[in-house]
Design a protein around this motif. Structure first.
Motif, short mmCIF file in Angstrom:
data_model
loop_
_atom_site.label_atom_id
_atom_site.label_comp_id
_atom_site.label_asym_id
_atom_site.label_seq_id
_atom_site.Cartn_x
_atom_site.Cartn_y
_atom_site.Cartn_z
N LEU A 76 38.42 49.08 38.99
CA LEU A 76 38.09 48.15 40.26
C LEU A 76 38.78 47.07 40.28
N VAL A 77 39.45 46.69 41.42
CA VAL A 77 40.23 45.48 41.38
C VAL A 77 39.44 44.41 42.28
N VAL A 78 39.20 43.33 41.67
CA VAL A 78 38.24 42.44 42.36
C VAL A 78 39.12 41.02 42.68
N PRO A 79 39.29 40.65 43.89
CA PRO A 79 40.03 39.48 44.09
C PRO A 79 39.23 38.18 43.78
N LEU A 80 39.87 37.18 43.24
CA LEU A 80 39.18 35.85 42.92
C LEU A 80 39.22 34.77 43.89
N ARG A 81 37.99 34.31 44.42
CA ARG A 81 38.46 32.96 45.16
C ARG A 81 38.73 31.85 44.57
N TYR A 82 39.55 30.86 44.74
CA TYR A 82 39.61 29.77 44.05
C TYR A 82 39.84 28.46 44.84
N GLU A 83 39.62 27.33 44.16
CA GLU A 83 39.88 26.02 44.83
C GLU A 83 40.53 25.02 43.83
N ILE A 84 40.46 25.33 42.42
CA ILE A 84 41.11 24.65 41.45
C ILE A 84 42.01 25.60 40.67
N THR A 85 43.38 25.29 40.60
CA THR A 85 44.15 26.21 39.89
C THR A 85 45.06 25.16 38.81
N SER A 86 45.26 25.97 37.43
CA SER A 86 46.03 25.30 36.42
C SER A 86 46.69 26.09 35.59
#
Length: 337
Positions: free
Chosen positions: A90-100
C-alpha cells in the motif's frame, strides 16, 4: 592516505572518483557501481506529543494523508511510504512543507512539533524511550522498496539464466503450457456439457493438431507454388536495391556493393526451389543432423504429453501449487490463474 567525504545527497561514485562508498540506496546516482547490502535500517513514523495534541492520531496508513511530514527533498527520494496492508503493498503519498537531506535536522524539526517524520529507528530510539517522540502505526510493516526491487531483479535474473541454460529441456514444457493456455477454455466448455475431462482434453488436442497440420500444409503449398516466381524476381529486386543504395552510401564514403552474382548463385541453389524443393531440403537437414532430429522427436513426443496433463489435471495441479504459495499472496495468485 585515506580521504573521507561526508555527504547527504546523491553521489556518483564512478564519475567522482571514489573507491568505495557507504551510502543509502537512494543516494546512488549510477548503476555502474557494484553494491552489497550491509544492513537494513528500519524506519519508523514518529511525531512529537505536542503535535499529536492538535492533530488526530492516525490509526491506519491511509490516515497519513491528513498530516504534514518532514521529509527528504523529492529530488533525493520520492515522498512516499509503502506499507504491507492485508498482504499487499500500500503506497501512501506524504504531504510535506519542510524538507531536508539531513536526517538529524529532520529529527529536530519533528521534535519541535512541526510535522511527522519518517526516520531511521536507530536515530529516534532514545527519543521514543524518553517520551520526546511517539511511534505511530507500529503494527503496520513498512516495506523497504529499494531492497525488494533489488531482490526481485536478482530473482528474475537468476530465473532467466536458469531457463536459458535449461532451454533444451524446458522448451517442450513451455510450449505445452502455452498451447494449454489457449486450449483450456475449450476444454472447460466441453467439460461443463458433461463430456469427461480426458475426452475433452484429447478432443481439443486433436483439433489443434489438425489445424496445425493444415496450416503447415498450406505454408508448404504456398512455398512450392510461389517459390520459383519469387526466386525469379529476387535478382531484379537486388539490382534495384543496389542501384538505390550505392549513391547514398557513397555520400558517407562507403563503397559497398551487393555481391549480385554470389547472391544469384545462392538463391538459385536447389534448396530454394525448383527440383530440390523446400520440404525435401528441410527433411534432409533433419535426417543428417542428429541433434536436430532428437529435438524434433523429443518435442513431438513430450509436447502432447505435457499438453494432455495440463489440460486434464489442471485443477489438481493448481491446488498443489497453491499449497506452496504464502497465504498473503494467495488471493492475487488465484486471480492471476
Amino acid at each position: 592516505m585515506v580521504d573521507v567525504t561526508l555527504a547527504e545527497g546523491v553521489v556518483d561514485l564512478a564519475t567522482e572518483g571514489y573507491d568505495i562508498g557507504l551510502v543509502l540506496p537512494f543516494m546512488l546516482a549510477t548503476d555502474l557501481a557494484v553494491t552489497r547490502m550491509l544492513q537494513r535500517l528500519p524506519l519508523a513514523i514518529v511525531a512529537a506529543p505536542n503535535y499529536l495534541e492538535s492533530h488526530v492520531r492516525p490509526s491506519h496508513p491511509v490516515d497519513l494523508s491528513d498530516h504534514v511530514f518532514v521529509t527528504v527533498p523529492p529530488s533525493v527520494h520520492k515522498p512516499i511510504v509503502t506499507f504491507r496492508a492485508e498482504g499487499a503493498p500500500l503506497v501512501v503519498p506524504l504531504r510535506y512543507e519542510i524538507t531536508s537531506n539531513n536526517a538529524a535536522f529532520n529529527r529536530e524539526v519533528v521534535l519541535a512539533g512541526l510535522g511527522m517524520g519518517l526516520l531511521p529507528l536507530a536515530l529516534v530510539e532514545d527519543d521514543l524511550r524518553e517520551g520526546r517522540l511517539v511511534r505511530l502505526l507500529g503494527d503496520h510493516e513498512i516495506l523497504d522498496t529499494a531492497a525488494e526491487a533489488w531482490l526481485r531483479g536478482l530473482v528474475a535474473l537468476a530465473i532467466g539464466v536458469l531457463m536459458w541454460a535449461l532451454r533444451p529441456v524446458l522448451t517442450p514444457f513451455l510450449l505445452g503450457a502455452l498451447i494449454a493456455y489457449m486450449l483450456q477454455p475449450g476444454v472447460e466448455w466441453l467439460a461443463r456439457r458433461g463430456l469427461p475431462r480426458w475426452i475433452a482434453a484429447l478432443a481439443m488436442i486433436l483439433c489443434f493438431a489438425a489445424m496445425a497440420a493444415l496450416l503447415v500444409t498450406l505454408m508448404f503449398a504456398v512455398v512450392q507454388t510461389e517459390g520459383p516466381q519469387l526466386q525469379a524476381k529476387i535478382p531484379a529486386l537486388l539490382a534495384t536495391l543496389n542501384a538505390w543504395l550505392r549513391p547514398k552510401l557513397a555520400v558517407f564514403g562507403l563503397g559497398v556493393d551487393l555481391d549480385l552474382p554470389h547472391l544469384r548463385d545462392l538463391l538459385a541453389g536447389p534448396r530454394y526451389g525448383g527440383e530440390g524443393n523446400s520440404a525435401i531440403a528441410i527433411w534432409q537437414y533433419l535426417r543428417t543432423s542428429g541433434n536436430a532430429m532428437l529435438t524434433v522427436v523429443g518435442n513431438v513426443v513430450l509436447v502432447p504429453l505435457v499438453l494432455f496433463y495440463l489440460l486434464y489435471d489442471r485443477h489438481q495441479m493448481f491446488r498443489r501449487m497453491e499449497s506452496l504459495v504464502p497465504r498473503r499472496w494467495l488471493a492475487k495468485t488465484q486471480a492471476f490463474w
